[in-house]
Design an enzyme around this catalytic site. Structure first.
Site, PDB file in Angstrom:
ATOM      1  N   GLY A 132       0.815  -1.208   0.000  1.00 21.00           N
ATOM      2  CA  GLY A 132       0.000   0.000   0.000  1.00 21.00           C
ATOM      3  C   GLY A 132       0.850   1.259   0.000  1.00 21.00           C
ATOM      4  O   GLY A 132       0.920   1.981   1.001  1.00 21.00           O
ATOM      5  N   GLU A 249      13.017  -4.319  -3.054  1.00 18.66           N
ATOM      6  CA  GLU A 249      12.205  -4.516  -4.264  1.00 18.66           C
ATOM      7  C   GLU A 249      13.081  -4.415  -5.514  1.00 18.66           C
ATOM      8  O   GLU A 249      12.855  -5.101  -6.494  1.00 18.66           O
ATOM      9  CB  GLU A 249      11.080  -3.469  -4.331  1.00 18.66           C
ATOM     10  CG  GLU A 249      10.174  -3.642  -5.552  1.00 18.66           C
ATOM     11  CD  GLU A 249       8.902  -2.797  -5.499  1.00 18.66           C
ATOM     12  OE1 GLU A 249       8.820  -1.877  -4.670  1.00 18.66           O
ATOM     13  OE2 GLU A 249       7.999  -3.074  -6.307  1.00 18.66           O
TER      14      GLU A 249
HETATM   15  C1  LIG Z   1       1.557  -3.231 -12.930  1.00 15.67           C
HETATM   16  C2  LIG Z   1       1.714  -2.278 -11.803  1.00 15.67           C
HETATM   17  C3  LIG Z   1       1.663  -2.742 -10.499  1.00 15.67           C
HETATM   18  C4  LIG Z   1       1.779  -1.856  -9.441  1.00 15.67           C
HETATM   19  N1  LIG Z   1       1.685  -2.356  -8.168  1.00 15.67           N
HETATM   20  C5  LIG Z   1       1.725  -1.491  -7.126  1.00 15.67           C
HETATM   21  C6  LIG Z   1       1.529  -1.977  -5.803  1.00 15.67           C
HETATM   22  O1  LIG Z   1       1.335  -3.179  -5.577  1.00 15.67           O
HETATM   23  N2  LIG Z   1       1.542  -1.091  -4.793  1.00 15.67           N
HETATM   24  C7  LIG Z   1       1.758   0.235  -4.986  1.00 15.67           C
HETATM   25  O2  LIG Z   1       1.783   0.981  -4.017  1.00 15.67           O
HETATM   26  N3  LIG Z   1       1.938   0.742  -6.247  1.00 15.67           N
HETATM   27  C8  LIG Z   1       1.917  -0.106  -7.316  1.00 15.67           C
HETATM   28  N4  LIG Z   1       2.084   0.382  -8.587  1.00 15.67           N
HETATM   29  C9  LIG Z   1       2.207   1.825  -8.787  1.00 15.67           C
HETATM   30  C10 LIG Z   1       3.586   2.296  -9.224  1.00 15.67           C
HETATM   31  O3  LIG Z   1       4.502   2.247  -8.161  1.00 15.67           O
HETATM   32  C11 LIG Z   1       3.401   3.718  -9.774  1.00 15.67           C
HETATM   33  O4  LIG Z   1       2.614   3.616 -10.934  1.00 15.67           O
HETATM   34  C12 LIG Z   1       4.711   4.383 -10.089  1.00 15.67           C
HETATM   35  O5  LIG Z   1       5.435   4.665  -8.922  1.00 15.67           O
HETATM   36  C13 LIG Z   1       4.494   5.711 -10.857  1.00 15.67           C
HETATM   37  O6  LIG Z   1       3.590   6.514 -10.201  1.00 15.67           O
HETATM   38  P1  LIG Z   1       2.315   7.124 -10.948  1.00 15.67           P
HETATM   39  O7  LIG Z   1       1.624   6.021 -11.680  1.00 15.67           O
HETATM   40  O8  LIG Z   1       1.529   7.906  -9.958  1.00 15.67           O
HETATM   41  O9  LIG Z   1       2.893   8.095 -12.057  1.00 15.67           O
HETATM   42  P2  LIG Z   1       3.419   9.581 -11.834  1.00 15.67           P
HETATM   43  O10 LIG Z   1       4.307   9.634 -10.638  1.00 15.67           O
HETATM   44  O11 LIG Z   1       2.258  10.503 -11.871  1.00 15.67           O
HETATM   45  O12 LIG Z   1       4.319   9.790 -13.118  1.00 15.67           O
HETATM   46  C14 LIG Z   1       3.753  10.058 -14.421  1.00 15.67           C
HETATM   47  C15 LIG Z   1       4.901  10.220 -15.403  1.00 15.67           C
HETATM   48  O13 LIG Z   1       5.711  11.361 -15.012  1.00 15.67           O
HETATM   49  C16 LIG Z   1       7.071  10.969 -14.848  1.00 15.67           C
HETATM   50  N5  LIG Z   1       7.619  11.683 -13.689  1.00 15.67           N
HETATM   51  C17 LIG Z   1       7.068  11.841 -12.476  1.00 15.67           C
HETATM   52  N6  LIG Z   1       7.894  12.540 -11.658  1.00 15.67           N
HETATM   53  C18 LIG Z   1       9.012  12.788 -12.374  1.00 15.67           C
HETATM   54  C19 LIG Z   1      10.235  13.459 -12.090  1.00 15.67           C
HETATM   55  N7  LIG Z   1      10.464  13.980 -10.879  1.00 15.67           N
HETATM   56  N8  LIG Z   1      11.165  13.525 -13.074  1.00 15.67           N
HETATM   57  C20 LIG Z   1      10.957  12.995 -14.296  1.00 15.67           C
HETATM   58  N9  LIG Z   1       9.797  12.349 -14.631  1.00 15.67           N
HETATM   59  C21 LIG Z   1       8.852  12.242 -13.688  1.00 15.67           C
HETATM   60  C22 LIG Z   1       7.022   9.475 -14.560  1.00 15.67           C
HETATM   61  O14 LIG Z   1       8.239   8.844 -14.920  1.00 15.67           O
HETATM   62  C23 LIG Z   1       5.858   9.027 -15.437  1.00 15.67           C
HETATM   63  O15 LIG Z   1       6.298   8.837 -16.760  1.00 15.67           O
HETATM   64  C24 LIG Z   1       1.977  -0.471  -9.681  1.00 15.67           C
HETATM   65  C25 LIG Z   1       2.042   0.008 -10.992  1.00 15.67           C
HETATM   66  C26 LIG Z   1       1.905  -0.880 -12.042  1.00 15.67           C
HETATM   67  C27 LIG Z   1       1.981  -0.324 -13.441  1.00 15.67           C
END
Ligand SMILES: Cc1cc2nc3c(=O)[nH]c(=O)nc-3n(C[C@H](O)[C@H](O)[C@H](O)COP(=O)(O)OP(=O)(O)OC[C@H]3O[C@@H](n4cnc5c(N)ncnc54)[C@H](O)[C@@H]3O)c2cc1C
Length: 391
Positions: A132, A249
């Site tokens: 989470g 991880e």
């Molecule tokens: C298949 C899958 C399983 C997952 N399982 C889990 C889980 O079990 N538990 C959990 O907690 N999460 C889980 N996640 C979530 C995952 O950790 C997040 O999707 C990831 O950390 C990115 O966050 P976000 O999706 O909010 O994208 P955002 O953080 O909103 O990013 C959007 C885009 O902006 C870019 N970006 C953001 N900030 C920056 C920066 N500072 N510099 C340059 N580029 C940037 C990112 O690289 C991305 O391309 C999962 C995701 C997937 C796809």
């Protein structure tokens, strides 16, 4: 790391191979090569039984200290076990979040009571876990989590929402990063709580993914409760614990997955040989290139295990390498399939293995920290570039 086993390691390999072969060619033949990313619902119950059998035979938590039921396996023995597991066609593990993420975190940061309470359930496969961390406004910017917990008597009361929570519907427990110290500065206001999923204040809503299945979910906490003692590393220390878990991880726990890539590559290769694509000069180049990169991914994984904690940025290099390789492998599999790759039945999809992997592997460069975030880590920690501006 030596490519030849020491006498102790050779004995360990023989023992692992004997057990895995006997099980996976015997009573568990039906789970060989089943499950894994994008195929999480495949033979799920059967894989739970497999998890318990592995635990009973002492093949889960092999790196843990012996006093907690482990084998104190060395790094080379862990590599050996993953190699043998992949070679025998071991199925996708249902307990990998518990074994690979929360267990090392509890071992590193948890109290003795937490170790005694939670490690046995992970080891014997009776308690499955989910992670989470992410929220709608806190993915890459994890420190921005808005889920809150407050102490009421001897319990934490939790309110908020998580998203993208993999395997939440099958997990009995979730480790939740939440704000517990509203007046403390960023990074010192969080705690790492261990929360039971099956309780009135927890609602889980599946999210349908590209693959048509729902590996991940939204999780809502509305007055959910956890005992006061279920905070790992102390209240307000959640950021440190959360980062420790991410190191796990991005470290040893990915090794099994990467060695499993060898099996996936072999499938692509066999398909190319079978349908004649292997005679195409461009495709031959691509297959050879993918194999070269796979060797580099493997060497990189082992180097990361040996030096990742002492050489800043190495874990991020490792994450980028395997995630990018796997995404390219998904694309390569589509090319090998040719025009057939673009055909599938209407929803509910009946995807082939290659189609499924292609679609799911799009997420490899997102979860566990996106490629962009890994490059930021490398820029700052390995290259000493100026820190990126923070709000
Ligand atoms: C298949 C899958 C399983 C997952 N399982 C889990 C889980 O079990 N538990 C959990 O907690 N999460 C889980 N996640 C979530 C995952 O950790 C997040 O999707 C990831 O950390 C990115 O966050 P976000 O999706 O909010 O994208 P955002 O953080 O909103 O990013 C959007 C885009 O902006 C870019 N970006 C953001 N900030 C920056 C920066 N500072 N510099 C340059 N580029 C940037 C990112 O690289 C991305 O391309 C999962 C995701 C997937 C796809």
């Amino acid at each position: 790391m030596s490519t030849t086993d020491s006498p102790e390691d050779a004995a360990f390999r023989a023992e692992a191979r004997e057990w895995l072969t006997a099980q996976l060619e015997g009573p568990f033949a039906h789970v060989r090569f089943r499950g894994g990313p994008g195929e999480e619902e495949d033979a799920f119950e059967e894989r739970v039984v497999w998890e318990k059998a592995m635990g009973a035979a002492g093949w889960t938590g092999i790196s843990w200290p012996k006093e907690y039921g482990g084998r104190a396996a060395t790094l080379s023995q862990q590599v050996i076990f993953y190699q043998e597991y992949a070679r025998a066609g071991g199925p996708g593990r249902v307990g990998h979040i518990g074994e690979g993420l929360v267990a090392p975190t509890i071992l590193a940061f948890g109290s003795e009571e937490q170790k005694q309470r939670f490690l046995p359930g992970i080891k014997n496969g009776t308690e499955l876990w989910c992670q989470g961390y992410s929220e709608p406004a806190a993915g890459s910017d994890l420190a921005n989590v808005q889920t809150r917990a407050r102490l009421e008597g001897d319990e934490w009361v939790i309110d908020g929402q998580k998203v993208w929570t993999s395997l939440a519907r099958t997990a009995g427990w979730c480790f939740v990063i939440c704000k517990t110290e509203p007046d403390a500065p960023r990074y010192r206001n969080l705690s790492f709580l261990l929360v039971k999923m099956d309780q009135p204040g927890v609602t889980i809503k599946p999210i349908i993914q590209l693959t048509g299945t729902s590996e991940f979910n939204e999780v809502f906490f509305d007055g959910a409760r956890a005992p006061a003692e279920n905070v790992v590393g102390g209240a307000g220390n959640g950021w440190k614990v959360a980062m420790g878990l991410l190191a796990f991880e991005r470290g040893a726990s990915t090794l099994g997955q990467q060695i499993g890539f060898e099996n996936e590559f072999k499938e692509i290769l066999e398909a190319a040989k079978a349908n004649g694509k292997a005679s195409d000069p461009i495709m031959r180049q691509k297959l050879a290139q993918a194999w070269i990169e796979l060797q580099l991914v493997r060497l990189n994984a082992v180097t990361n295990l040996e030096e990742g904690t002492t050489r800043p940025g190495l874990a991020a290099v490792n994450k980028i390498c395997w995630a990018t390789w796997h995404r390219h492998a998904g694309e390569l599999a589509m090319e090998v399939m040719g025009a057939d790759a673009e055909i599938c039945a209407a929803p509910p999809y009946e995807l082939t293995r290659f189609q499924n992997r292609f679609l799911f592997s799009r997420s490899d460069t997102i979860y566990g920290g996106t490629n962009e975030i890994q490059r930021n880590i490398i820029a700052e920690q390995a290259l000493g570039l100026p820190r990126e501006p923070r709000p």
